[in-house]
Design a protein around this motif. Structure first.
Motif, short mmCIF file in Angstrom:
data_model
loop_
_atom_site.label_atom_id
_atom_site.label_comp_id
_atom_site.label_asym_id
_atom_site.label_seq_id
_atom_site.Cartn_x
_atom_site.Cartn_y
_atom_site.Cartn_z
N ASP A 38 0.87 -1.18 0.00
CA ASP A 38 0.00 0.00 0.00
C ASP A 38 0.90 1.23 0.00
OD1 ASP A 38 -1.92 1.93 0.35
OD2 ASP A 38 -2.29 1.46 2.46
N THR A 69 1.58 5.44 -1.45
CA THR A 69 1.16 6.66 -2.14
C THR A 69 2.10 6.99 -3.30
OG1 THR A 69 2.44 8.02 -0.59
CG2 THR A 69 0.13 7.59 -0.04
N PHE A 86 -3.53 -1.33 -7.28
CA PHE A 86 -2.93 -0.44 -6.29
C PHE A 86 -3.43 0.98 -6.54
CE2 PHE A 86 0.01 -0.76 -9.87
CZ PHE A 86 0.29 0.57 -10.15
N GLY A 87 -3.38 1.80 -5.50
CA GLY A 87 -3.93 3.14 -5.63
C GLY A 87 -5.45 3.13 -5.56
N GLU A 88 -6.03 4.28 -5.81
CA GLU A 88 -7.48 4.41 -5.72
C GLU A 88 -8.14 3.98 -7.02
OE1 GLU A 88 -9.49 5.25 -3.28
OE2 GLU A 88 -7.88 5.51 -1.82
N SER A 142 -4.53 -3.33 -2.94
CA SER A 142 -3.43 -3.13 -2.00
C SER A 142 -3.66 -1.92 -1.10
CB SER A 142 -2.10 -2.97 -2.75
OG SER A 142 -2.07 -1.76 -3.47
N ARG A 143 -4.61 -1.05 -1.45
CA ARG A 143 -4.87 0.12 -0.59
C ARG A 143 -5.51 -0.30 0.73
NH1 ARG A 143 -10.26 2.48 -1.10
NH2 ARG A 143 -11.57 1.15 -2.41
N TRP A 144 -5.99 -1.54 0.81
CA TRP A 144 -6.53 -2.06 2.06
C TRP A 144 -5.48 -2.83 2.85
CZ3 TRP A 144 -11.48 -4.32 -0.65
CH2 TRP A 144 -12.31 -3.25 -1.01
#
Length: 288
Positions: free
Chosen positions: A60, A62, A250-252, A267-269
């Motif tokens: 996860d 940014t 990945f990402g939003e 993967s953001r979770w």
């Protein structure tokens, strides 16, 4: 030296207490000796264990695409694909890679690949060069080096391991038993990472612009995908064409986005690990 986990820190304090107890006895010596053996095993085990599984972990982050490939023999390739920067836009701080690799008690990284490199992921790759023994750096460069990119390039030069181009610098074609490829298109301005083990293929797409993603030259019929790792805004047309068996985003993800019928993981979770084995592919989600 990697950062010890909290359990190892506790074990170290227990050993110190047993070595210098208020009242010494035979059992304190036995306990201290046992603690030292357990500590030594915990530190050395990650570097010597082998398996029949190739692990691909997506973090996860940014930054964009961040993760590591671990071959069955323990060889490691770190990959990082930064989200594009617009002119005048500056990057951020270090991403999750250094902390995660320390948590795994890794000391050596066989290769680090940037897909691409810009000021957004340069700080975390600089941290890797400073804190780990790295076999080699390869990258695809978006623009002229600036800021932390220059610092990274200078450090690698001082270490006698100058950074090399993914297209011209002979990047590793194998990681132990795992085969690697670096498909590129758009005149080398766009690229990806392909990982193959036991006939199972995983394609990792960095956060490229939509137009570049749609031009990905991939003959899906001849090269079926056990899994696709892609940015959350990956075009639906591309997903339909690639038709992966599993999808890791990945990402939003784009609002209102429709996903294919295959299993989808985010993967953001929490980090997502793909395990490629001789007879199966499994997915593990690391929720916080």
């Amino acid at each position: 030296m990697p950062t010890p986990t909290s359990l190892l820190v506790v074990l170290m304090y227990v050993i110190l207490f047993l070595l210098f107890p208020p009242r010494r006895s035979r059992w304190t010596w036995v306990g201290a000796a046992l603690g030292i053996v357990v500590l030594a095993a915990a530190i050395t085990y990650p570097s010597i264990k082998t398996s029949q599984v190739c692990e691909i972990t997506i973090l996860d982050s940014t930054v964009g695409l961040d993760g590591v490939v671990v071959a069955p023999g323990g060889e490691r390739l770190v990959f990082s694909g930064a989200r594009p920067l617009w002119p005048g836009q500056k990057g951020g701080g270090p991403g999750p890679l250094p902390a995660y690799l320390h948590w795994r008690l890794y000391r050596t990284l066989d290769a680090v690949v940037a897909l691409p490199l810009n000021s957004r992921n340069a700080p975390e790759l600089l941290a890797l060069a400073q804190e780990f023994r790295v076999g080699g750096f390869w990258w695809r460069q978006e623009r002229q080096p600036e800021g932390p990119m220059v610092e990274l390039i200078n450090l690698l030069g001082d270490q006698g391991k100058p950074a090399r181009s993914l297209d011209r610098g002979n990047p590793p074609q194998a990681l132990g038993e795992v085969f690697l490829a670096y498909p590129s298109w758009e005149g080398g301005q766009a690229g990806a990472l392909e990982v193959t083990y036991q006939g199972r293929r995983v394609l990792l797409l960095p956060p490229l612009r939509r137009a570049a993603l749609l031009k990905l030259p991939w003959p899906a019929r001849d090269r079926p995908l056990a899994a696709l790792v892609a940015p959350g805004d990956v075009p639906a047309e591309l997903l339909k064409r690639l038709n992966p068996e599993r999808l890791v985003l990945f990402g939003e993800p784009a609002e209102g986005k429709e996903f294919p019928s295959c299993p989808v993981f985010f993967s953001r979770w929490g980090a997502v690990s793909l395990h490629l084995a001789p007879g199966s592919v499994t997915v593990q989600e690391w929720s916080p």
